[in-house]
Each structure stands twice: as structure tokens, then as C-alpha cells.
Design a protein around this motif. Structure first.
Motif, mmCIF file in Angstrom:
data_model
loop_
_atom_site.group_PDB
_atom_site.id
_atom_site.type_symbol
_atom_site.label_atom_id
_atom_site.label_comp_id
_atom_site.label_asym_id
_atom_site.label_seq_id
_atom_site.Cartn_x
_atom_site.Cartn_y
_atom_site.Cartn_z
ATOM 1 N N VAL A 127 0.853 -1.182 0.000
ATOM 2 C CA VAL A 127 0.000 0.000 0.000
ATOM 3 C C VAL A 127 0.893 1.238 0.000
ATOM 4 N N THR A 128 0.575 2.189 -0.855
ATOM 5 C CA THR A 128 1.261 3.471 -0.797
ATOM 6 C C THR A 128 0.632 4.300 0.303
ATOM 7 N N ALA A 129 1.365 4.487 1.386
ATOM 8 C CA ALA A 129 0.872 5.302 2.494
ATOM 9 C C ALA A 129 1.526 6.688 2.387
ATOM 10 N N SER A 130 2.159 7.172 3.458
ATOM 11 C CA SER A 130 2.686 8.531 3.469
ATOM 12 C C SER A 130 3.301 8.787 4.827
ATOM 13 N N HIS A 131 4.130 9.819 4.917
ATOM 14 C CA HIS A 131 4.500 10.289 6.255
ATOM 15 C C HIS A 131 3.259 10.629 7.064
ATOM 16 N N ALA A 163 0.863 -15.742 7.592
ATOM 17 C CA ALA A 163 0.665 -17.169 7.861
ATOM 18 C C ALA A 163 0.095 -17.904 6.648
ATOM 19 N N GLU A 164 -0.444 -17.144 5.695
ATOM 20 C CA GLU A 164 -0.989 -17.724 4.466
ATOM 21 C C GLU A 164 -0.043 -17.557 3.278
ATOM 22 N N GLY A 165 1.167 -17.081 3.537
ATOM 23 C CA GLY A 165 2.129 -16.895 2.461
ATOM 24 C C GLY A 165 1.944 -15.618 1.673
ATOM 25 N N ILE A 166 1.234 -14.646 2.250
ATOM 26 C CA ILE A 166 0.975 -13.374 1.577
ATOM 27 C C ILE A 166 1.629 -12.254 2.374
ATOM 28 N N ARG A 167 2.539 -11.520 1.742
ATOM 29 C CA ARG A 167 3.205 -10.402 2.393
ATOM 30 C C ARG A 167 2.384 -9.129 2.196
ATOM 31 N N PHE A 168 2.210 -8.368 3.261
ATOM 32 C CA PHE A 168 1.402 -7.143 3.232
ATOM 33 C C PHE A 168 2.206 -6.054 3.926
ATOM 34 N N SER A 169 2.593 -5.030 3.179
ATOM 35 C CA SER A 169 3.483 -3.994 3.693
ATOM 36 C C SER A 169 3.034 -2.627 3.194
ATOM 37 N N ALA A 170 3.716 -1.587 3.662
ATOM 38 C CA ALA A 170 3.406 -0.214 3.263
ATOM 39 C C ALA A 170 4.676 0.546 2.954
ATOM 40 N N VAL A 171 4.579 1.459 2.008
ATOM 41 C CA VAL A 171 5.653 2.410 1.723
ATOM 42 C C VAL A 171 5.135 3.796 2.064
ATOM 43 N N CYS A 172 5.914 4.529 2.865
ATOM 44 C CA CYS A 172 5.477 5.812 3.419
ATOM 45 C C CYS A 172 6.435 6.916 2.962
ATOM 46 N N PRO A 173 6.187 7.517 1.811
ATOM 47 C CA PRO A 173 7.081 8.575 1.343
ATOM 48 C C PRO A 173 6.715 9.926 1.935
ATOM 49 N N GLY A 174 7.704 10.815 1.927
ATOM 50 C CA GLY A 174 7.430 12.210 2.199
ATOM 51 C C GLY A 174 6.811 12.853 0.967
ATOM 52 N N LEU A 175 7.000 14.133 0.805
ATOM 53 C CA LEU A 175 6.423 14.859 -0.320
ATOM 54 C C LEU A 175 7.006 14.351 -1.632
ATOM 55 N N VAL A 176 6.121 13.997 -2.568
ATOM 56 C CA VAL A 176 6.548 13.402 -3.838
ATOM 57 C C VAL A 176 6.110 14.302 -4.989
ATOM 58 N N ASP A 177 6.977 14.481 -5.953
ATOM 59 C CA ASP A 177 6.662 15.274 -7.139
ATOM 60 C C ASP A 177 5.847 14.411 -8.095
ATOM 61 N N THR A 178 4.529 14.516 -8.000
ATOM 62 C CA THR A 178 3.599 13.751 -8.825
ATOM 63 C C THR A 178 2.492 14.687 -9.310
ATOM 64 N N PRO A 179 1.602 14.210 -10.187
ATOM 65 C CA PRO A 179 0.460 15.038 -10.572
ATOM 66 C C PRO A 179 -0.384 15.493 -9.372
ATOM 67 N N LEU A 180 -0.392 14.712 -8.307
ATOM 68 C CA LEU A 180 -1.170 15.075 -7.116
ATOM 69 C C LEU A 180 -0.649 16.346 -6.456
ATOM 70 N N THR A 181 0.647 16.571 -6.521
ATOM 71 C CA THR A 181 1.266 17.731 -5.866
ATOM 72 C C THR A 181 1.678 18.817 -6.856
ATOM 73 N N ALA A 212 10.641 -7.397 1.129
ATOM 74 C CA ALA A 212 10.357 -6.969 2.500
ATOM 75 C C ALA A 212 9.669 -8.053 3.314
ATOM 76 N N GLU A 213 9.942 -8.050 4.596
ATOM 77 C CA GLU A 213 9.221 -8.922 5.513
ATOM 78 C C GLU A 213 7.784 -8.438 5.647
ATOM 79 N N PRO A 214 6.850 -9.336 5.947
ATOM 80 C CA PRO A 214 5.462 -8.908 6.146
ATOM 81 C C PRO A 214 5.361 -7.821 7.206
ATOM 82 N N GLY A 215 4.513 -6.832 6.945
ATOM 83 C CA GLY A 215 4.289 -5.763 7.907
ATOM 84 C C GLY A 215 5.320 -4.660 7.880
ATOM 85 N N THR A 216 6.259 -4.716 6.953
ATOM 86 C CA THR A 216 7.280 -3.675 6.863
ATOM 87 C C THR A 216 6.646 -2.328 6.508
ATOM 88 N N GLU A 217 7.103 -1.286 7.177
ATOM 89 C CA GLU A 217 6.690 0.082 6.863
ATOM 90 C C GLU A 217 7.933 0.847 6.413
#
Length: 235
Positions: A127-131, A163-181, A212-217
Motif C-alpha cells: 500500500v502506498t501510504a505517506s509520512h 501465515a498464508e504466504g501473503i506479504r502485506f506492507s506499506a511504503v510511506c514517502p514524504g512529499l513526492v513530485d507527482t500530478p497530485l502535488t 520486504a518482511e510482512p508488515g514492513t513500513e
């Protein structure tokens, strides 16, 4: 067997960057966005486009169906910000749109993809999260709320999925130069506020998907090494 990815918010910016990197590594990509420009992204990478509003759970289902028999990677990247800073004067339509994209569509994506990942023995989700998922950002409290919700879901559910073999993690960037900003780019530059590039964040997402290990932020700051956020224990 060819690996397959579903990437939301992929008409440009981070999502497009992820799709290009995965395609270069031999992954077949389904790219999703409400902006029809996503069709051009799909054409450029030889992938499949799904155009639709992710606040509708049916769009996530269509994207997973387009992936075929397997979804090895799921990148829940779609996101929008909110102009309202005071709940007392909140535009309810805008509020519902922001929560729908940033929060509900993450759940809809999981709902659509998890049965396929379970059937095929695993997968990796980022999941793309954020600071803003890790601290309060008064400039956009509604966006902050939705990103806190997303990181809470990762923390609550990553162990179960691992436990089911599915890794679920997040990436939390600071301010990103994208169309959103894009609307604030000159203001940020004038204030000397550094910005990440979308390619930097895309690379971190791909690395997280793969290793990444599961749950990595994963936490990204402009000009600094990639880090990992470790929540303090409550006990």
C-alpha cells in the motif's frame, strides 16, 4: 509462469513508475485509474488497462479478473488529497471522495485479490501510504486520517496474511513530485522543501514487493537512505 501485477492509481506518477519497473522485469501488469490516460500507459508497457473509479468495488473486481488466473503482486497506490482543513466547513462530497479512494479502495482491492492469492498459494501486497500515516499533518487532516487508517490495516492484518504466504506492507514517502502535488510544486521549491521523485518511490515499492518482511513500513525522505519505521510497543 509469467508473474502478474495489479496496480491502482497508474495513469501517471508512482503507479506508472511501478508498472514500468515490473514490466521491465517480465511481469504482466494490469493498470487501473479513473483517468483514461491509463490506457496509454498500458499500451506503452504491453499491459492491460482498467478505467474506472476505485470508490466502486466493482472496478477492483474487474482489475483482478483482467489479471487472469493469478495475482502475484498487488500495489494499492491510488490516492487523492483534500482541500478542507476544518471539519466544521467540510464539503461532504469531497470528503466522501477522498475517503473512498484513499481508504475504501484499499479494502476493495484486498477483497478482490485475496481469494486469488490464496488459491494460488501466496503473493505480495504493498500500500502506498505517506509520512501522514505516521504523524499528524495539519495541512491536510482528512488525508492524514485516511493514511492512518491504511497503516492501521497493515499492522492489524499483515501477521494473519503472512501465515498464508501473503506479504502485506506499506511504503510511506514524504512529499513526492507527482500530478497530485503539481499545483504546489513552485511553492514547495520556493520554500526550499525537498521532494522525492515518483521513480524513487516506485523503486522502493518494487523492492518492498520483492524482498520486504510482512508488515514492513518503509519510510522515504528526500536525499536520505531508505528506512524502516518500527512502532513503539504499547506494553
Amino acid at each position: 509462469m509469467t508473474e502478474t501485477a495489479v496496480i491502482t492509481g497508474a495513469a501517471g506518477g508512482i503507479g506508472e513508475g511501478v508498472a514500468r519497473l515490473l514490466t521491465a522485469a517480465g511481469v504482466r501488469c494490469v493498470v487501473v485509474d479513473r483517468d483514461p490516460k491509463v490506457e496509454g500507459v498500458a499500451a506503452a508497457i504491453g499491459g492491460t488497462a482498467v478505467v474506472g473509479d476505485l470508490t466502486d468495488p466493482e472496478v477492483s473486481r474487474k482489475a483482478v479478473d483482467a489479471a487472469g488466473d493469478r495475482v502475484d503482486f498487488l500495489v494499492l497506490n491510488a490516492g487523492i488529497n483534500c482541500a478542507d482543513k476544518d471539519p466544521a466547513t467540510l464539503d461532504l462530497g469531497r470528503y466522501q471522495a477522498v475517503v473512498g479512494v484513499n481508504q475504501h479502495s484499499v479494502v476493495y482491492g484486498l477483497r478482490a485479490a485475496l481469494p486469488v492469492m490464496r488459491r494460488t498459494g501466496g503473493g505480495s501486497i504493498v500500500v502506498t501510504a505517506s509520512h501522514a500515516a505516521l504523524k499528524g499533518v495539519p495541512q491536510d487532516p482528512i488525508y492524514t486520517m485516511t493514511k492512518h487508517a491504511v497503516i492501521g490495516l497493515v499492522r492489524a492484518f499483515s501477521g494473519t496474511l503472512a501465515a498464508e504466504g501473503i506479504r502485506f506492507s506499506a511504503v510511506c514517502p514524504g512529499l513526492v513530485d507527482t500530478p497530485l502535488t503539481a499545483g504546489g510544486r513552485e511553492r514547495f521549491q520556493a520554500a526550499g522543501i525537498p521532494m522525492l521523485t515518483s521513480d524513487e518511490v516506485a523503486a522502493a515499492i518494487v523492492d518492498t514487493l520483492r524482498m520486504a518482511e510482512p508488515g514492513t513500513e518503509v519510510v522515504l525522505h528526500p536525499g536520505r537512505p531508505v528506512g524502516r519505521y518500527v512502532p513503539a510497543p504499547l506494553d
